[in-house]
Design a protein around this motif. Sequence first.
Motif, short mmCIF file in Angstrom:
data_model
loop_
_atom_site.label_atom_id
_atom_site.label_comp_id
_atom_site.label_asym_id
_atom_site.label_seq_id
_atom_site.Cartn_x
_atom_site.Cartn_y
_atom_site.Cartn_z
N VAL A 93 8.15 -94.20 -28.21
CA VAL A 93 8.89 -93.52 -27.15
C VAL A 93 7.96 -93.34 -25.95
O VAL A 93 6.86 -92.81 -26.08
N CYS A 97 11.52 -91.01 -21.54
CA CYS A 97 12.46 -90.17 -22.28
C CYS A 97 12.71 -88.89 -21.49
O CYS A 97 11.77 -88.15 -21.16
N CYS A 105 19.80 -92.33 -29.82
CA CYS A 105 18.75 -92.95 -30.63
C CYS A 105 18.77 -92.42 -32.06
O CYS A 105 18.61 -93.17 -33.02
N CYS A 135 17.35 -98.07 -31.99
CA CYS A 135 17.17 -96.94 -31.08
C CYS A 135 16.92 -97.42 -29.66
O CYS A 135 17.45 -96.86 -28.69
N CYS A 139 19.27 -96.55 -26.07
CA CYS A 139 18.71 -95.55 -25.15
C CYS A 139 19.14 -95.84 -23.72
O CYS A 139 18.86 -96.93 -23.18
#
Length: 476
Positions: A93, A97, A105, A135, A139
């Motif tokens: 990540v 984010c 995710c 994931c 996103c």
Amino acid sequence: MRKFDTKVQYLKYQVLREVARYAFEDRELYWYHDIPNIIVKGKEPTMRCCIYKERAIVGERIKLAIGGDKSNPNVIEVIDIACDECSVSGHTVTDNCRGCIAHRCEEACPKGAIYFDKQQKAHIDKEKCVECGRCAKVCPYSAIANNKRPCEKACKIGAISMNEDKCAAINYDKCISCGACVYMCPFGAISEKSFILDVIDILKKSDNNTKYKVYAVVAPSISSQFSYAKLGQVISGIKQLGFHHVIEAALGADLVAYKEAKELKEKGFLTSSCCPAFVKYIETQFPQLKDNISHNLSPMAEIAKYIKAQDPQCKIVFMGPCTAKKAEFQKETVAPYIDSVITFEELQALFDGKDVELEKLEESVLDNASYFGRIFARSGGLADAVQQALKEQGVEDFQLNAISCDGIDECKLALLKASKNVLPNNFIEGMACTGGCIGGAGCLTHGEKNKSEVDKYGKEAFEKTIKEAISIYIDE
């Protein structure tokens, strides 16, 4: 000044040069003591955490320079001690984010590997993650990245993974010895075995070509290498090393093109046999297409077979850009014709290990092949040569529909279509290296300029047809 693309190549060359120098001079082989001190000077480290590690890695390079692990038949090996600076591969990540509340995710992860901190920022539990990438796909901020190590990115067939110590590990059942990982590793932690000592031994035992003659067969991509000297001087330099004669592998390419054109017309569909990495890729990943591989030898082996027929006692060394050739010459079908293989990197080490100054030499002539044989060195050249061979053979009832695959990704796509009988083409020219042989891991330099140099070199022989070039080798 010697020109290499990277300092990693230069380090490899330094070790090879010193090994060659010791062997040429018949000096006592205190390599593991002397060479590390020659290359890693002073008391302060310049590349690694400490001077002792630098010297230890040079020691591992020496092992590869003198033949590597004899129990491992593969030509590509990992230097574990040098493979410790890359981050662990996998999905991570990033700072992108935003700590959203949708948590797509989390919902997409089949293993429950996603968790969140107090700010709702996502994290990945590496103990649970299976690297499926779901994931990352969902996103909305593209905040999850899949970081792969350079060697993994370079290996298009998935033969490289990480072992329990987080070092690169090669699946030798998959590896096609193309050397892409060798060239791309920023720390030189992956390298190929060298047969440079075998070549020096062959030259010495020939007793100045009186006991047997030693021939050098040079790949056409040599025209784009050794940019600090003229090609004719490079040929003279090879002779000064002790070789009796230098012959173009491009002449073997002419022979292959002529034979392959006949075989293609007879069978209707064919894949090329010139690139050993491409051939092994078919054999391991597309075994159902094995019978469609041309039954002709590669240009290297084809011309060597002819030389051996004329002089059975001779020794033949191939010089080119290809690490996979080191695997090919050990095959049962090729071993009777080729005695050893070195790359252009290793040829440079031989020159300097024997203090051969190319720039001061007179030029020798290298004039065996046609334009079409010489352009085998770049992607598309083989298909052009087969088209020319069909024309020279007067074939009018067969239409070549070739696809030239530049790199393994393109090869994979064409072979997948062929395996499902949906490929519209009747001939696959497969080149594992991007750009063709001019992109080989054993080249001194890589780049678009190499293609223009090969084409220029080919045009110098443009007055020859394929048939004229191979007239003494074929019976019509």
